[in-house]
Scaffold this active site. Structure first.
Site, PDB file in Angstrom:
ATOM      1  N   SER A  10     -82.465  91.054  97.147  1.00  0.00           N
ATOM      2  CA  SER A  10     -82.354  89.820  95.720  1.00  0.00           C
ATOM      3  C   SER A  10     -81.357  90.541  94.805  1.00  0.00           C
ATOM      4  CB  SER A  10     -83.646  89.238  96.036  1.00  0.00           C
ATOM      5  OG  SER A  10     -83.777  88.484  94.525  1.00  0.00           O
ATOM      6  N   HIS A  34     -79.231  88.469  99.161  1.00  0.00           N
ATOM      7  CA  HIS A  34     -80.440  87.200  98.946  1.00  0.00           C
ATOM      8  C   HIS A  34     -79.844  86.177  97.251  1.00  0.00           C
ATOM      9  CE1 HIS A  34     -83.590  84.381  99.388  1.00  0.00           C
ATOM     10  NE2 HIS A  34     -84.677  84.637  98.274  1.00  0.00           N
ATOM     11  N   ASP A  36     -81.485  83.826  94.420  1.00  0.00           N
ATOM     12  CA  ASP A  36     -81.473  82.498  94.177  1.00  0.00           C
ATOM     13  C   ASP A  36     -80.632  81.697  93.276  1.00  0.00           C
ATOM     14  OD1 ASP A  36     -84.019  83.184  95.664  1.00  0.00           O
ATOM     15  OD2 ASP A  36     -84.133  85.636  94.252  1.00  0.00           O
ATOM     16  N   MET A  38     -81.914  78.446  90.686  1.00  0.00           N
ATOM     17  CA  MET A  38     -82.660  78.328  89.730  1.00  0.00           C
ATOM     18  C   MET A  38     -82.392  76.804  89.049  1.00  0.00           C
ATOM     19  SD  MET A  38     -85.762  81.511  89.498  1.00  0.00           S
ATOM     20  CE  MET A  38     -85.882  82.711  90.981  1.00  0.00           C
ATOM     21  N   HIS A  67     -80.819  81.135  97.793  1.00  0.00           N
ATOM     22  CA  HIS A  67     -81.918  80.108  98.415  1.00  0.00           C
ATOM     23  C   HIS A  67     -82.123  79.342  96.626  1.00  0.00           C
ATOM     24  CE1 HIS A  67     -86.707  81.327  97.158  1.00  0.00           C
ATOM     25  NE2 HIS A  67     -86.145  79.506  97.763  1.00  0.00           N
ATOM     26  N   MET A  69     -83.378  76.426  94.507  1.00  0.00           N
ATOM     27  CA  MET A  69     -84.562  77.191  94.739  1.00  0.00           C
ATOM     28  C   MET A  69     -84.440  75.807  92.922  1.00  0.00           C
ATOM     29  SD  MET A  69     -86.203  80.015  93.963  1.00  0.00           S
ATOM     30  CE  MET A  69     -85.080  80.732  94.399  1.00  0.00           C
ATOM     31  N   MET A 138     -92.804  81.645 101.093  1.00  0.00           N
ATOM     32  CA  MET A 138     -92.648  82.068 100.051  1.00  0.00           C
ATOM     33  C   MET A 138     -94.579  82.899  99.779  1.00  0.00           C
ATOM     34  SD  MET A 138     -89.904  81.783  97.962  1.00  0.00           S
ATOM     35  CE  MET A 138     -90.517  82.787  97.050  1.00  0.00           C
ATOM     36  N   GLY A 143     -89.916  80.858  91.443  1.00  0.00           N
ATOM     37  CA  GLY A 143     -89.264  80.903  90.034  1.00  0.00           C
ATOM     38  C   GLY A 143     -89.261  82.196  89.778  1.00  0.00           C
ATOM     39  N   GLY A 146     -90.579  89.908  90.628  1.00  0.00           N
ATOM     40  CA  GLY A 146     -91.626  90.786  90.373  1.00  0.00           C
ATOM     41  C   GLY A 146     -92.890  90.265  90.187  1.00  0.00           C
ATOM     42  N   ASP A 176     -90.478  86.542 101.518  1.00  0.00           N
ATOM     43  CA  ASP A 176     -90.041  86.584  99.859  1.00  0.00           C
ATOM     44  C   ASP A 176     -90.635  86.553  99.326  1.00  0.00           C
ATOM     45  OD1 ASP A 176     -88.451  86.001  97.585  1.00  0.00           O
ATOM     46  OD2 ASP A 176     -87.446  84.362  98.105  1.00  0.00           O
TER      47      ASP A 176
HETATM   48  C1  DX5 Z   1     -88.351  84.518  93.449  1.00  0.00           C
HETATM   49  C2  DX5 Z   1     -87.575  84.952  94.352  1.00  0.00           C
HETATM   50  C3  DX5 Z   1     -86.969  85.698  95.012  1.00  0.00           C
HETATM   51  C4  DX5 Z   1     -87.117  86.829  94.218  1.00  0.00           C
HETATM   52  C5  DX5 Z   1     -88.296  88.302  94.690  1.00  0.00           C
HETATM   53  O1  DX5 Z   1     -88.268  83.145  93.388  1.00  0.00           O
HETATM   54  O2  DX5 Z   1     -87.162  83.717  95.573  1.00  0.00           O
HETATM   55  O3  DX5 Z   1     -86.005  85.888  95.988  1.00  0.00           O
HETATM   56  O4  DX5 Z   1     -85.363  87.619  93.132  1.00  0.00           O
HETATM   57  O5  DX5 Z   1     -88.430  89.171  93.277  1.00  0.00           O
HETATM   58  P1  DX5 Z   1     -89.859  90.585  93.942  1.00  0.00           P
HETATM   59  O6  DX5 Z   1     -88.765  90.812  95.674  1.00  0.00           O
HETATM   60  O7  DX5 Z   1     -89.128  91.415  93.266  1.00  0.00           O
HETATM   61  O8  DX5 Z   1     -91.321  89.494  94.263  1.00  0.00           O
HETATM   62 ZN    ZN Z   2     -85.708  84.217  97.013  1.00  0.00          ZN
END
Ligand code: DX5
Ligand code: ZN
Length: 226
Positions: A10, A34, A36, A38, A67, A69, A138, A143, A146, A176
């Site tokens: 990601s 990936h 993200d 948002m 992805h 969101m 998920m 959101g 980390g 994810d």
């Molecule tokens: C969070 C994202 C994830 C995020 C995962 O809402 O959808 O894709 O980047 O990050 P890590 O792998 O750090 O949990």
């Molecule tokens: Zn994601």
């Protein structure tokens, strides 16, 4: 048996000022990247949108796993398919008619993915599996990167894997959130076969090596389970 594991770093955890370089660092080792998206509405965070995806698409040949969101995916998701995304995933919580949107995405040239957030049960969506290409569970609350992996989400993964097997469906089962060297095996054993990893890849000294390591751990967990 699950298909070969897909590893999807990601870019949320990458250096946004050097996105093309950050993708180049993993493009030979990883299967998908990936992305993200948002919108500061469906989730509180705000990241990137279509113009960045369009530019980045020209800078690499690795498939994009987008992805979304965001609210109103019916309005925005087809643009990502038209921009050349391999897979476009929208959230069940944001969409009234997932089957219709999946159909639209496929017609626009991408695979169609449905995402299930932390607080959403998967049971009502199992009957939609024949109409989608990817189901994303998920393993955190959507959101932010980390966050800590939530093993209790794996019951959903088991339920989905059971249904995919029972109906002999061709659906990727993606996880994810918090996927790393110490969590990927349990997700693979539960039946996941696509793994998003942000921090575990871009927080590593050698992101490509981190991808290879994650893949080896997932593959070993799959084969010990069969
Ligand atoms: C969070 C994202 C994830 C995020 C995962 O809402 O959808 O894709 O980047 O990050 P890590 O792998 O750090 O949990
Ligand atoms: Zn994601």
């Amino acid at each position: 048996m699950e298909a070969n594991p897909i590893i999807a770093p990601s870019i949320l955890a990458a250096d946004f000022s050097r996105l093309a370089d950050e993708v180049a660092a993993i493009e030979l080792a990883a299967d998908w990247v990936h992305v993200d998206v948002m919108d500061n509405h469906f989730v509180p965070n705000l990241t990137i949108g279509l113009p960045v995806v369009q530019s980045l698409r020209k800078a690499t040949s690795i498939p994009f796993d987008v992805h979304l969101m965001i609210t109103d995916p019916e309005r925005w998701a087809p643009g990502y398919a038209e921009a050349g995304a391999y897979n476009v995933t929208f959230h069940a919580e944001a969409c009234e008619n997932p089957v219709a949107l999946a159909k639209t995405l496929r017609a626009a040239g991408s695979k169609a993915g449905l995402a299930i957030d932390r607080d959403t049960p998967v049971e009502p969506y199992l009957e939609l599996l024949p109409y989608i290409d990817t189901l994303l569970i998920m393993t955190i609350k959507a959101g932010f990167g980390g966050q800590r992996f939530m093993p209790e989400m794996l019951d959903k993964v088991r339920d989905v894997r059971r249904r995919i097997r029972a109906k002999d469906l061709e659906v990727r089962l993606e996880v994810d959130g918090g996927i790393a060297a110490d969590t990927i095996a349990q997700a693979a054993e539960a039946g996941a076969d696509a793994f998003v990893a942000g921090t575990a890849v871009y927080g590593a000294a050698d992101p490509a090596e981190a991808v290879r390591h994650l893949r080896a751990l997932a593959a070993a967990a799959q084969s010990s389970h069969d």
